[in-house]
Design a protein around this motif. Structure first.
Motif, PDB file in Angstrom:
ATOM      1  N   ALA A  23       5.209  -2.367 -30.673  1.00 35.68           N
ATOM      2  CA  ALA A  23       6.227  -1.382 -30.302  1.00 35.68           C
ATOM      3  C   ALA A  23       5.825  -0.625 -29.043  1.00 35.68           C
ATOM      4  O   ALA A  23       6.685  -0.164 -28.276  1.00 35.68           O
ATOM      5  N   LEU A  24       4.504  -0.513 -28.801  1.00 37.11           N
ATOM      6  CA  LEU A  24       4.012   0.197 -27.614  1.00 37.11           C
ATOM      7  C   LEU A  24       4.514  -0.428 -26.323  1.00 37.11           C
ATOM      8  O   LEU A  24       4.650   0.264 -25.307  1.00 37.11           O
ATOM      9  N   VAL A  25       4.755  -1.716 -26.341  1.00 36.84           N
ATOM     10  CA  VAL A  25       5.226  -2.405 -25.136  1.00 36.84           C
ATOM     11  C   VAL A  25       6.503  -1.754 -24.615  1.00 36.84           C
ATOM     12  O   VAL A  25       6.719  -1.668 -23.398  1.00 36.84           O
ATOM     13  N   PHE A  26       7.344  -1.258 -25.516  1.00 30.47           N
ATOM     14  CA  PHE A  26       8.652  -0.740 -25.136  1.00 30.47           C
ATOM     15  C   PHE A  26       8.675   0.780 -24.988  1.00 30.47           C
ATOM     16  O   PHE A  26       9.730   1.341 -24.715  1.00 30.47           O
ATOM     17  N   PHE A  27       7.545   1.438 -25.181  1.00 33.57           N
ATOM     18  CA  PHE A  27       7.493   2.884 -24.972  1.00 33.57           C
ATOM     19  C   PHE A  27       7.343   3.148 -23.479  1.00 33.57           C
ATOM     20  O   PHE A  27       6.361   2.747 -22.870  1.00 33.57           O
ATOM     21  N   ARG A  28       8.319   3.820 -22.912  1.00 33.24           N
ATOM     22  CA  ARG A  28       8.350   4.038 -21.463  1.00 33.24           C
ATOM     23  C   ARG A  28       7.531   5.255 -21.072  1.00 33.24           C
ATOM     24  O   ARG A  28       7.324   6.179 -21.861  1.00 33.24           O
ATOM     25  N   SER A  29       7.097   5.275 -19.825  1.00 26.46           N
ATOM     26  CA  SER A  29       6.299   6.374 -19.305  1.00 26.46           C
ATOM     27  C   SER A  29       7.130   7.652 -19.207  1.00 26.46           C
ATOM     28  O   SER A  29       8.361   7.594 -19.061  1.00 26.46           O
ATOM     29  N   PRO A  30       6.473   8.818 -19.257  1.00 26.53           N
ATOM     30  CA  PRO A  30       7.208  10.082 -19.121  1.00 26.53           C
ATOM     31  C   PRO A  30       7.943  10.209 -17.790  1.00 26.53           C
ATOM     32  O   PRO A  30       9.027  10.796 -17.729  1.00 26.53           O
ATOM     33  N   GLN A  31       7.371   9.650 -16.724  1.00 26.14           N
ATOM     34  CA  GLN A  31       8.025   9.682 -15.419  1.00 26.14           C
ATOM     35  C   GLN A  31       8.844   8.402 -15.235  1.00 26.14           C
ATOM     36  O   GLN A  31       8.331   7.304 -15.440  1.00 26.14           O
ATOM     37  N   PRO A  32      10.115   8.512 -14.837  1.00 27.48           N
ATOM     38  CA  PRO A  32      10.971   7.320 -14.748  1.00 27.48           C
ATOM     39  C   PRO A  32      10.451   6.246 -13.811  1.00 27.48           C
ATOM     40  O   PRO A  32      10.710   5.056 -14.028  1.00 27.48           O
ATOM     41  N   GLU A  33       9.715   6.629 -12.773  1.00 33.11           N
ATOM     42  CA  GLU A  33       9.241   5.645 -11.794  1.00 33.11           C
ATOM     43  C   GLU A  33       7.907   5.015 -12.199  1.00 33.11           C
ATOM     44  O   GLU A  33       7.390   4.160 -11.487  1.00 33.11           O
ATOM     45  N   HIS A  34       7.357   5.414 -13.327  1.00 34.56           N
ATOM     46  CA  HIS A  34       6.087   4.862 -13.795  1.00 34.56           C
ATOM     47  C   HIS A  34       6.334   3.788 -14.849  1.00 34.56           C
ATOM     48  O   HIS A  34       7.303   3.841 -15.600  1.00 34.56           O
ATOM     49  N   SER A  35       5.426   2.827 -14.917  1.00 31.40           N
ATOM     50  CA  SER A  35       5.478   1.793 -15.945  1.00 31.40           C
ATOM     51  C   SER A  35       4.111   1.143 -16.064  1.00 31.40           C
ATOM     52  O   SER A  35       3.427   0.924 -15.060  1.00 31.40           O
ATOM     53  N   TRP A  36       3.724   0.841 -17.290  1.00 34.71           N
ATOM     54  CA  TRP A  36       2.433   0.175 -17.471  1.00 34.71           C
ATOM     55  C   TRP A  36       2.445  -1.221 -16.850  1.00 34.71           C
ATOM     56  O   TRP A  36       1.400  -1.687 -16.373  1.00 34.71           O
ATOM     57  N   VAL A  37       3.600  -1.875 -16.802  1.00 35.63           N
ATOM     58  CA  VAL A  37       3.665  -3.220 -16.229  1.00 35.63           C
ATOM     59  C   VAL A  37       3.471  -3.173 -14.717  1.00 35.63           C
ATOM     60  O   VAL A  37       2.689  -3.951 -14.154  1.00 35.63           O
TER      61      VAL A  37
END
Length: 374
Positions: free
Chosen positions: A216-230
């Motif tokens: 489920a962590l894969v789909f948890f988005r970063s607090p900032q819209p322009e950030h992403s773990w990918v």
């Protein structure tokens, strides 16, 4: 032969199978420290994803996609918990009915009273009471699993996002590997990148463990819209690939991080049945065009970075590293609807839809292309 008794036994056994399958799904999703796909959980996430895509609408702006999809991971997780309880409650309703609780409405009320330990209705028989006790224990167990699961999930999320947020200082927003090298060169501290590789190697190793054990962590988005773990992963891998292929200085730590990074992304891709070539040739095509690489080469040269004089060989070396993670990177970016970032989500032209059943015959092996073509 009393067919009525046979029918009730069949209903009881089938309902017991549903309970076992539901508990198995909960154990694989919450407890088992291994990336084994739980088909029920995957089905719930896929169904919820369809509803969220309908809510996003056609041709939305990224701001709307991000705003809507920010709720996808948490809502899907809560929906999964509700589905577990619903399946257990309905299965026990069938079992109470098969033991003689009539009418069906009374069996349903008895099941709900037992599942949520309300106690306002209970069976009169010993077998029914034993069944009620088992359902109450199971209901409490599922609740305890969820309560213990959420803090673990958010601790892993917090550790992941600290690195993602820090990368903005070094690689810009959206993050880009060449930007990171330029910034280190501008402050005269290219040697400081060695510590960066070591820290991000650990980040990738933890990413693999947490994002396959807790998908489920894969789909948890970063607090900032322009950030992403990918996109953060892509920027670090591209930065290390450029250091290893294009810069004069040789940094073995960058190559170690590269291997840790693409192995991590591949194993996350395995969980979602994302197809990729597990043993690519260094000369296989990649999504980064030669013209894009030449632009970056010129940028680094203009920033007074010592680049290798043989541009053609440097390009072949870079492509030889990039081919190890190119497909999984851009597909994962599509899967999570990542914000646009150079050389990763900017070339994800279609959304990737995972399947409930895994594909076969394309999982990564330990023998992969580790070094670029020379």
């Amino acid at each position: 032969m009393d067919w009525a008794i046979v029918g009730r036994v069949a209903v009881f056994v089938a309902a017991g199978g549903v309970v076992v399958a539901t508990v198995g799904s909960a154990v694989r999703t919450v407890i088992l420290p291994r990336g084994i796909q739980a088909k029920l959980a995957t089905a719930v996430f896929l169904t919820t994803r369809v509803l969220f895509r309908v809510r996003v609408g056609r041709a939305p702006t990224y701001e709307r996609r991000d705003r809507v999809m920010a709720g996808y991971g948490p809502v899907s997780l809560l929906t999964l918990a509700l589905v577990w309880q619903l399946l257990v409650g309905l299965a026990y309703t069938a079992m109470f009915w098969s033991l003689g609780t009539r009418p069906l409405r009374a069996a349903f009320i008895t099941s709900g009273s037992s599942l949520y330990t309300l106690g306002f209705q209970h069976p009169d028989t010993a077998s029914g009471s034993a069944l009620a006790f088992s359902e109450a224990a199971l209901g409490l167990g599922l609740l305890a699993l969820l309560i213990s699961y959420l803090p673990t999930l958010y601790n892993a999320f917090s550790r992941r996002e600290v690195f993602v947020a820090q990368l903005e200082v070094r690689a810009g927003s959206p993050p880009f590997g060449p930007t990171m090298i330029e910034r280190y060169a501008n402050i005269g501290w290219l040697g400081g990148m060695a510590a960066l590789w070591e820290r991000w190697e650990g980040w990738f190793l933890e990413l693999e463990e947490t994002h396959t054990s807790f998908p489920a962590l894969v789909f948890f988005r970063s607090p900032q819209p322009e950030h992403s773990w990918v996109t953060a992963a892509g920027a670090m891998l591209d930065g290390a690939a450029l250091v290893s292929s294009t810069l004069v200085v040789h940094d073995p730590d960058a190559e170690l991080m590269l291997r840790a990074g693409y192995l991590s992304l591949r194993r996350i891709a395995d969980y979602f049945a994302i197809p990729y070539d597990a043993d690519p040739r260094p000369s296989d095509p990649i999504s980064v065009a030669r013209e894009e690489y030449d632009d970056v080469y010129d940028r680094l040269e203009a920033a007074a970075v010592d680049v290798k004089p043989d541009r053609d060989q440097a390009w072949r070396d870079f492509a030889g590293w990039r081919v190890n993670y190119d497909t999984v990177l851009i597909t994962l970016a599509a899967l999570v609807v990542a914000p646009t970032a150079p050389w990763s989500s900017d070339r994800s032209v279609t959304a990737f839809r995972p399947t409930v059943l895994r594909g076969r015959g394309r999982r990564a092996t330990t023998q992969k292309a580790d070094t670029p073509e020379t």
